[in-house]
Enzyme design. Structure first.
Site, PDB file in Angstrom:
ATOM      1  N   GLY A 110      23.318  80.080  46.606  1.00 53.38           N
ATOM      2  CA  GLY A 110      23.466  81.535  46.528  1.00 53.38           C
ATOM      3  C   GLY A 110      22.360  82.273  47.258  1.00 53.38           C
ATOM      4  O   GLY A 110      22.604  83.261  47.953  1.00 53.38           O
ATOM      5  N   CYS A 111      21.147  81.799  47.101  1.00 55.45           N
ATOM      6  CA  CYS A 111      20.000  82.451  47.741  1.00 55.45           C
ATOM      7  C   CYS A 111      20.054  82.298  49.255  1.00 55.45           C
ATOM      8  O   CYS A 111      19.681  83.212  49.990  1.00 55.45           O
ATOM      9  CB  CYS A 111      18.695  81.898  47.177  1.00 55.45           C
ATOM     10  SG  CYS A 111      18.515  82.244  45.408  1.00 55.45           S
ATOM     11  N   THR A 112      20.528  81.159  49.726  1.00 58.41           N
ATOM     12  CA  THR A 112      20.664  80.942  51.160  1.00 58.41           C
ATOM     13  C   THR A 112      21.738  81.870  51.730  1.00 58.41           C
ATOM     14  O   THR A 112      21.529  82.498  52.773  1.00 58.41           O
ATOM     15  CB  THR A 112      20.999  79.468  51.463  1.00 58.41           C
ATOM     16  OG1 THR A 112      19.921  78.655  50.984  1.00 58.41           O
ATOM     17  CG2 THR A 112      21.195  79.238  52.948  1.00 58.41           C
ATOM     18  N   LYS A 147      15.524  81.288  43.988  1.00 61.25           N
ATOM     19  CA  LYS A 147      14.926  80.053  44.512  1.00 61.25           C
ATOM     20  C   LYS A 147      15.272  79.850  45.978  1.00 61.25           C
ATOM     21  O   LYS A 147      16.429  79.971  46.373  1.00 61.25           O
ATOM     22  CB  LYS A 147      15.452  78.868  43.686  1.00 61.25           C
ATOM     23  CG  LYS A 147      14.846  77.546  44.001  1.00 61.25           C
ATOM     24  CD  LYS A 147      13.617  77.305  43.144  1.00 61.25           C
ATOM     25  CE  LYS A 147      13.041  75.935  43.410  1.00 61.25           C
ATOM     26  NZ  LYS A 147      11.734  75.982  44.016  1.00 61.25           N
ATOM     27  N   ALA A 192      20.295  85.458  51.829  1.00 61.99           N
ATOM     28  CA  ALA A 192      19.303  85.609  52.898  1.00 61.99           C
ATOM     29  C   ALA A 192      19.967  85.612  54.275  1.00 61.99           C
ATOM     30  O   ALA A 192      19.618  86.430  55.136  1.00 61.99           O
ATOM     31  CB  ALA A 192      18.262  84.491  52.812  1.00 61.99           C
TER      32      ALA A 192
END
Length: 179
Positions: A70-72, A65, A75
């Protein structure tokens, strides 16, 4: 009271089943096989294909998402390591089931220098074994694939820790590109 206990039990088992499904990919692409092709829009709406990166290494990472912790982190680590990855002849591409508009906001907010592809149907994530599907909720599992310049799967990461993952990719690309 008994109905409440039964409902709590049912919810518990559904959550437990969902967690197990999220952790276990339906299948795993084998190293050396042709990577599944795709046609997906990026954050600017431009349709991208696997062949756009033919002749170079591709780090194709799936994530759950946009703009979640975590995704931030994942990335931003790829963003910070872009120069090292580019020096190794690799390009990074992220994929999630989020929309083009969501990706555009995420790219702008975190100054991401690589494309994010919108797999809103989950078909590409499914083709890579990275789809978590609970019928009413779909997300991409956190998985990464290194695809070689000929379009074949060179490495599969099915258990990804967002912290340090991009550096692991850098080290593995050094080994892979030495052949």
């Amino acid at each position: 009271m008994l109905v409440k206990v039964i409902m709590i039990g049912i919810i518990f088992w559904i959550v437990l089943w969902g967690v197990r499904q999220y952790q276990q990919p339906a299948f795993r692409l084998q190293i050396g096989t042709q990577a599944p092709d795709f046609k997906l829009p990026d954050a600017q709406g431009k349709v991208r294909n696997l062949s756009d990166w033919q002749g170079q290494w591709l780090v194709l990472y799936f994530y759950p998402k946009d703009d979640t912790p975590g995704c931030t982190r994942e990335a931003c680590h790829f963003r910070d390591d872009t120069q090292q990855l580019t020096a190794l002849g690799a390009q990074v591409v992220g994929v999630s089931v989020d929309t083009v508009a969501s990706h555009a906001d995420f790219v702008k907010k975190h100054r991401l220098p690589f494309p994010l592809l919108a797999d809103t149907t989950g078909k590409v994530a499914a083709a890579y074994g990275a789809l978590f599907d609970l019928v009413v909720f779909k997300a991409a599992r956190r998985m990464t694939f290194i695809i070689d310049p000929q379009g074949k799967v060179a490495q599969v990461y099915s258990q990804v820790d967002p912290d340090g993952h991009s550096q692991m990719i850098v080290e593995d690309l050094k080994k892979l590109s030495a052949f």
